[in-house]
Every structure is written in C-alpha cells, then in structure tokens.
Design a protein around this motif. Sequence first.
Motif, PDB file in Angstrom:
ATOM      1  N   GLY A  66     -35.070  18.972  -0.336  1.00 34.41           N
ATOM      2  CA  GLY A  66     -34.856  19.683   0.915  1.00 34.41           C
ATOM      3  C   GLY A  66     -36.011  20.584   1.313  1.00 34.41           C
ATOM      4  N   ARG A  67     -36.940  20.831   0.387  1.00 36.87           N
ATOM      5  CA  ARG A  67     -38.088  21.687   0.691  1.00 36.87           C
ATOM      6  C   ARG A  67     -39.402  20.915   0.604  1.00 36.87           C
ATOM      7  N   PHE A  68     -39.489  19.961  -0.307  1.00 34.91           N
ATOM      8  CA  PHE A  68     -40.708  19.182  -0.520  1.00 34.91           C
ATOM      9  C   PHE A  68     -40.512  17.776   0.030  1.00 34.91           C
ATOM     10  N   THR A  69     -41.608  17.197   0.530  1.00 34.34           N
ATOM     11  CA  THR A  69     -41.592  15.820   1.009  1.00 34.34           C
ATOM     12  C   THR A  69     -42.803  15.077   0.473  1.00 34.34           C
ATOM     13  N   ILE A  70     -42.548  13.966  -0.193  1.00 33.65           N
ATOM     14  CA  ILE A  70     -43.634  13.135  -0.708  1.00 33.65           C
ATOM     15  C   ILE A  70     -43.865  11.992   0.273  1.00 33.65           C
ATOM     16  N   SER A  71     -45.125  11.651   0.482  1.00 36.30           N
ATOM     17  CA  SER A  71     -45.464  10.541   1.369  1.00 36.30           C
ATOM     18  C   SER A  71     -46.764   9.918   0.870  1.00 36.30           C
ATOM     19  N   ARG A  72     -47.105   8.784   1.426  1.00 34.01           N
ATOM     20  CA  ARG A  72     -48.344   8.120   1.006  1.00 34.01           C
ATOM     21  C   ARG A  72     -48.935   7.355   2.164  1.00 34.01           C
ATOM     22  N   ASP A  73     -50.254   7.211   2.119  1.00 33.18           N
ATOM     23  CA  ASP A  73     -51.000   6.401   3.073  1.00 33.18           C
ATOM     24  C   ASP A  73     -51.803   5.418   2.252  1.00 33.18           C
ATOM     25  N   ASN A  77     -55.459   5.266   0.316  1.00 29.24           N
ATOM     26  CA  ASN A  77     -55.313   5.460  -1.135  1.00 29.24           C
ATOM     27  C   ASN A  77     -54.973   6.910  -1.472  1.00 29.24           C
ATOM     28  N   THR A  78     -54.097   7.490  -0.699  1.00 25.09           N
ATOM     29  CA  THR A  78     -53.796   8.917  -0.831  1.00 25.09           C
ATOM     30  C   THR A  78     -52.290   9.151  -0.796  1.00 25.09           C
ATOM     31  N   VAL A  79     -51.865  10.082  -1.613  1.00 37.24           N
ATOM     32  CA  VAL A  79     -50.466  10.509  -1.667  1.00 37.24           C
ATOM     33  C   VAL A  79     -50.424  11.999  -1.331  1.00 37.24           C
ATOM     34  N   TYR A  80     -49.359  12.405  -0.680  1.00 38.94           N
ATOM     35  CA  TYR A  80     -49.235  13.789  -0.230  1.00 38.94           C
ATOM     36  C   TYR A  80     -47.941  14.409  -0.754  1.00 38.94           C
ATOM     37  N   LEU A  81     -47.966  15.721  -0.845  1.00 46.33           N
ATOM     38  CA  LEU A  81     -46.756  16.476  -1.132  1.00 46.33           C
ATOM     39  C   LEU A  81     -46.726  17.668  -0.180  1.00 46.33           C
ATOM     40  N   GLN A  82     -45.861  17.583   0.810  1.00 47.64           N
ATOM     41  CA  GLN A  82     -45.664  18.699   1.733  1.00 47.64           C
ATOM     42  C   GLN A  82     -44.635  19.649   1.126  1.00 47.64           C
ATOM     43  N   MET A  83     -45.042  20.889   0.950  1.00 48.86           N
ATOM     44  CA  MET A  83     -44.173  21.872   0.299  1.00 48.86           C
ATOM     45  C   MET A  83     -43.879  22.988   1.297  1.00 48.86           C
ATOM     46  N   ASN A  84     -42.633  23.117   1.649  1.00 49.17           N
ATOM     47  CA  ASN A  84     -42.193  24.147   2.596  1.00 49.17           C
ATOM     48  C   ASN A  84     -41.272  25.142   1.903  1.00 49.17           C
ATOM     49  N   ASN A  85     -41.128  26.290   2.535  1.00 48.17           N
ATOM     50  CA  ASN A  85     -40.244  27.336   2.012  1.00 48.17           C
ATOM     51  C   ASN A  85     -40.514  27.579   0.523  1.00 48.17           C
ATOM     52  N   LEU A  86     -41.761  27.779   0.207  1.00 51.63           N
ATOM     53  CA  LEU A  86     -42.157  27.945  -1.188  1.00 51.63           C
ATOM     54  C   LEU A  86     -41.571  29.210  -1.786  1.00 51.63           C
ATOM     55  N   LYS A  87     -41.270  29.132  -3.068  1.00 50.32           N
ATOM     56  CA  LYS A  87     -40.674  30.243  -3.806  1.00 50.32           C
ATOM     57  C   LYS A  87     -41.585  30.613  -4.974  1.00 50.32           C
ATOM     58  N   PRO A  88     -41.505  31.838  -5.463  1.00 51.93           N
ATOM     59  CA  PRO A  88     -42.338  32.216  -6.617  1.00 51.93           C
ATOM     60  C   PRO A  88     -42.153  31.286  -7.810  1.00 51.93           C
ATOM     61  N   GLU A  89     -40.974  30.748  -7.979  1.00 52.37           N
ATOM     62  CA  GLU A  89     -40.732  29.841  -9.106  1.00 52.37           C
ATOM     63  C   GLU A  89     -41.396  28.482  -8.928  1.00 52.37           C
ATOM     64  N   ASP A  90     -41.977  28.229  -7.773  1.00 52.11           N
ATOM     65  CA  ASP A  90     -42.750  26.999  -7.573  1.00 52.11           C
ATOM     66  C   ASP A  90     -44.178  27.141  -8.113  1.00 52.11           C
ATOM     67  N   THR A  91     -44.545  28.329  -8.547  1.00 52.43           N
ATOM     68  CA  THR A  91     -45.880  28.554  -9.091  1.00 52.43           C
ATOM     69  C   THR A  91     -46.093  27.685 -10.322  1.00 52.43           C
TER      70      THR A  91
END
Length: 120
Positions: A66-73, A77-91
């Motif tokens: 619900g906060r992170f989204t993985i995608s690829r192109d 030859n690239t993969v992405y990780l969109q990280m939203n609403n980050l929390k300190p525990e994501d460190t």
Amino acid sequence: QVQLVESGGGLVQAGGSLRLSCAASGRTLSGYAMGWFRQAPGKDREFGAAISWLGRSTYYADSVKGRFTISRDNAKNTVYLQMNNLKPEDTAVYYCAAAPTPLQKNYDYWGQGTQVTVSS
C-alpha cells in the motif's frame, strides 16, 4: 553474468517519498524476475517486493504493502521501487536482485545496495 546497480537512495523526512532504480548491465534481464530487499542495522535482510519478468505479477511484504510500488521497464533493463509515505522504520540499505522466479528463496544476482534514511 548480470551486474545490478541501485540508485536513488537518500535522506527523507517521514511521510516523504523516494524512487529507487536498479539498472542491469552485462546481460539483459530477459526472463528474470526482480526483487527489492532491505537490511536495517542489526537486522536480517528482508524481502520487500518482487515483480515477474513481464510485470504481470507483483508481490509485497505486509510492511510495505500500500506504500511501495515495484515496476520495471524491460526496454531499459531497469527496475524501480516507488516508496511513498516513508516511515523511520523503513530506514535500511535497499538491494535489488534477480532470480528466475519472483518468490524463490535464493536470488541469483545482487546489487551493492543504496542507503535509505527516514528521519522522524
């Protein structure tokens, strides 16, 4: 042999967003599923997200769903990780990896990692 290089990490405040990228070189990611893992200080490496070769299936750990989204192109030859609403525990240090299937226990190729720090 596949070489993976992550980028996009950094310092962000809680509630902020970051987009990680993982670029492959050496050979294409053809046929490979891709995953993002993370390791916080003093903790074991844990699974974060994975995506199938054609991107039709994605998988997430409960902690990021619900906060992170993985995608690829695949053309890039690239993969992405969109990280939203980050929390300190994501460190953590975030790693991308490649494997024949998304949820197998042992991935074949790993990047060197990129640091993500979330301040409260």
